[in-house]
Write an enzyme that holds these catalytic residues in place. Structure first.
Site, PDB file in Angstrom:
ATOM      1  N   TYR A 188       0.837  -1.206   0.000  1.00 26.45           N
ATOM      2  CA  TYR A 188       0.000   0.000   0.000  1.00 26.45           C
ATOM      3  C   TYR A 188       0.866   1.247   0.000  1.00 26.45           C
ATOM      4  O   TYR A 188       1.776   1.410   0.823  1.00 26.45           O
ATOM      5  CB  TYR A 188      -0.919   0.017   1.221  1.00 26.45           C
ATOM      6  CG  TYR A 188      -1.756   1.281   1.297  1.00 26.45           C
ATOM      7  CD1 TYR A 188      -2.821   1.467   0.434  1.00 26.45           C
ATOM      8  CD2 TYR A 188      -1.463   2.286   2.214  1.00 26.45           C
ATOM      9  CE1 TYR A 188      -3.588   2.616   0.474  1.00 26.45           C
ATOM     10  CE2 TYR A 188      -2.219   3.443   2.264  1.00 26.45           C
ATOM     11  CZ  TYR A 188      -3.280   3.606   1.388  1.00 26.45           C
ATOM     12  OH  TYR A 188      -4.026   4.760   1.434  1.00 26.45           O
TER      13      TYR A 188
ATOM     14  N   GLY B 239      -6.592   4.694  -0.469  1.00 24.27           N
ATOM     15  CA  GLY B 239      -7.953   4.637   0.030  1.00 24.27           C
ATOM     16  C   GLY B 239      -8.711   3.485  -0.589  1.00 24.27           C
ATOM     17  O   GLY B 239      -8.263   2.336  -0.611  1.00 24.27           O
TER      18      GLY B 239
END
Length: 544
Positions: A64, A71
């Site tokens: 990530y 998001g």
């Protein structure tokens, strides 16, 4: 007597090491222009963390913020050729705030606290990013930052993005104007500061725009630094205000012919709250050797009104609330608050993402709840501090409550003159505003397609608390002015206490006695400014 506050002299240089930053350090850099240096051990930690990020990127794993979207777009994989553009796009897209621009001290507090968080060595930025932030502080390059847009999770994204795009040469920043000079006390763009593009602002310090490496954009904006920077300054200001409120209350106690028996240590030993005992001790020190207090030690009055008698209990509870905030700020200032965090594999149990030597863990250290709740608590506490101060003002000016030696509204010629009637109105107005302030941490609006489904609103809490503190400071300034004016009607043969004499003298340095009606707005502001600048605190330190 500032519970937990440092009495150290303001440093000329603050060493950033990720471990030892204090609210006083933040004030030194944000308000007084102290320079910053990055400790060598912190540099080593930053370099080591960057090596771990590079190792994980080279492994090709999906991580990530390194090679995925953000998001709700977390499952979108980014091609290796686009990972640098990903970080640039992140800053550009997130610099979408609104509202007023932050003032210089707020921006400097943000830069310093973000720098310190990165210096812990868990964010994975390159050393050059740390150096650019330090240079921006030392060369007084202040990004133009919109104040609204943060939800306090995933950190103060929008404000930090406005700050960070300047590193790319984008956005805008203010710099000192060679023709006029530099005034950091003024909001960005004012006080002799010139507003330039990000690239031109960097050039004034010999810097060229950065190209961000994987993880760096996210590391720059994924944290609580608007909240933390303002909260650190609030701790200093609130402790300073507590000192001033004690002084105002002590002066009011004198001029209304109250007693300090309520501050007897015996009373507070049997209800041993720390703040309460500290305030009682402080009031006794402020009124030590007071001939005014001694002049009516054997009067017929059995008890004073609550606003005087319960001063230690109320002011003490406020001090305890401020101490509660200081505790959280001390932790937050020296925490790694972005996501994901990068660890040596030996530090972490999780092996979901990483290599044999490095691990990346997605967590929630960006969530501002630890500060949001305490900042809302601070608003409640400051509202009570202002409320009890205003009640003491009323007892001093109200002809239905005054002692015989005081004229109605402290006017030299009551009727023809209104005296201090309207300053009490002003105090009441400010308190009404404080009471109407919401508690942002109780609200929640899910964002990012529901991925970020609970947020703290900590930045809104910080901005609300800053406004509340300004109002409370003004109310206390009104009480200080009122107490000084009431002193003009006390028998000249009777002296103030050691501390209250110093209070009276400082007020009179910025506000002469009111012998005929005049506008008092400038007087109120001058006294409030003296409190804000620490002049009253310094004067009392010499007196008691």
């Amino acid at each position: 007597m500032s519970d937990g506050a440092s009495d150290a002299v303001t440093p000329d240089t603050v060493v950033v090491d990720g471990e030892s930053l204090t609210p006083e350090d933040v004030e030194a850099v944000a308000r007084r222009g102290a320079r910053v240096e990055v400790a060598e051990e912190a540099r080593a930690a930053v370099v080591a963390a960057r090596e771990r990020v590079d190792e994980i990127v080279e492994s090709g794993q999906a991580v990530y913020g390194l090679n995925t979207g953000f998001g709700e777009l977390v499952d979108t994989r980014i091609e290796p050729s686009e990972v640098e553009q990903l970080q640039t796009n992140l800053l550009r897209s997130h610099a979408s705030g609104a509202g007023r621009t932050l003032d210089a001290e707020e921006v400097r507090a943000m830069i310093l606290t973000r720098l310190n968080a990165l210096a812990k060595g868990y964010s994975g930025v390159r050393e050059v990013v740390v150096d650019y932030l330090a240079t921006m502080l030392n060369e007084r390059i202040h990004p133009v930052v919109r104040s609204r847009g943060s939800l306090g999770a995933s950190g103060d994204l929008a404000p930090l993005a406005h700050l960070s795009v300047v590193l790319l040469g984008e956005g805008e920043a203010t710099v000192a104007s060679e023709a006029v000079g530099d005034d950091d006390s003024a909001p960005n763009g004012d006080g002799g500061r010139e507003r330039l593009s990000g690239a031109d602002a960097l050039a004034t310090a010999g810097l060229t725009p950065l190209t961000l490496a994987p993880k760096e954009g996210l590391a720059l904006i994924n944290g609580t630094q608007l909240t933390t920077g303002i909260a650190a300054l609030l701790v200093v200001d609130a402790e300073r205000l507590c000192e001033a409120a004690d002084a105002a209350g002590a002066l009011t106690t004198e001029v209304t012919m109250g007693t300090t028996a309520n501050c007897d240590p015996a009373v507070h030993r049997v209800r041993p709250h720390g703040g309460q005992a500290a305030v009682a001790e402080h009031v006794r020190a402020l009124t030590a050797d007071s001939e005014i207090v001694e002049s009516h030690a054997n009067c017929d009055r059995v008890q004073d009104a609550y606003s005087v008698r319960c001063l230690p209990q109320v002011h003490g509870a406020v001090r305890d609330a401020v101490a509660h905030l200081r505790e959280a700020v001390a932790v937050e200032l020296n925490s790694a608050t972005d996501n994901p965090l990068v660890f040596d594999a030996r530090e972490a149990d999780s092996r979901a993402t990483g290599t044999d030597d490095a691990v990346v863990i997605s967590g929630g250290n960006f969530h501002g709840e630890p500060l949001a709740l305490r900042l809302d608590y601070l608003v409640s506490a400051l509202t009570e501090l202002a409320a009890i101060s205003e009640r003491r003002v009323d007892r001093t000016v109200n002809p239905n409550l005054q002692e015989d030696h005081l004229p109605p509204f402290l006017a030299a010629d009551p009727g023809l003159d209104s005296g201090f009637m309207i300053p009490q109105y002003t105090a009441a107005s400010l308190i009404n505003e404080m009471r109407a302030t919401g508690r942002p941490s109780m609200d929640n609006t899910p964002v990012s397609g529901g991925q970020e489904d609970h947020v703290s609103m900590s930045a809104t809490s910080a901005l609300a608390a800053k406004s509340a503190l300004s109002n409370a400071r003004t109310v206390v300034a009104v009480e200080l002015l009122t107490g000084a004016q009431a002193s003009e009607f006390v028998d000249d043969a009777l002296s103030h206490g050691r501390g209250t004499a110093a209070v009276y003298e400082l007020v009179r340095e910025v506000s002469p006695p009111v012998t005929d009606d005049r506008s008092l707005d400038d007087d109120i502001e001058a006294v409030a400014d003296a409190v804000a600048a620490g002049r009253l605190e310094e004067r009392l330190a010499d007196a008691v």
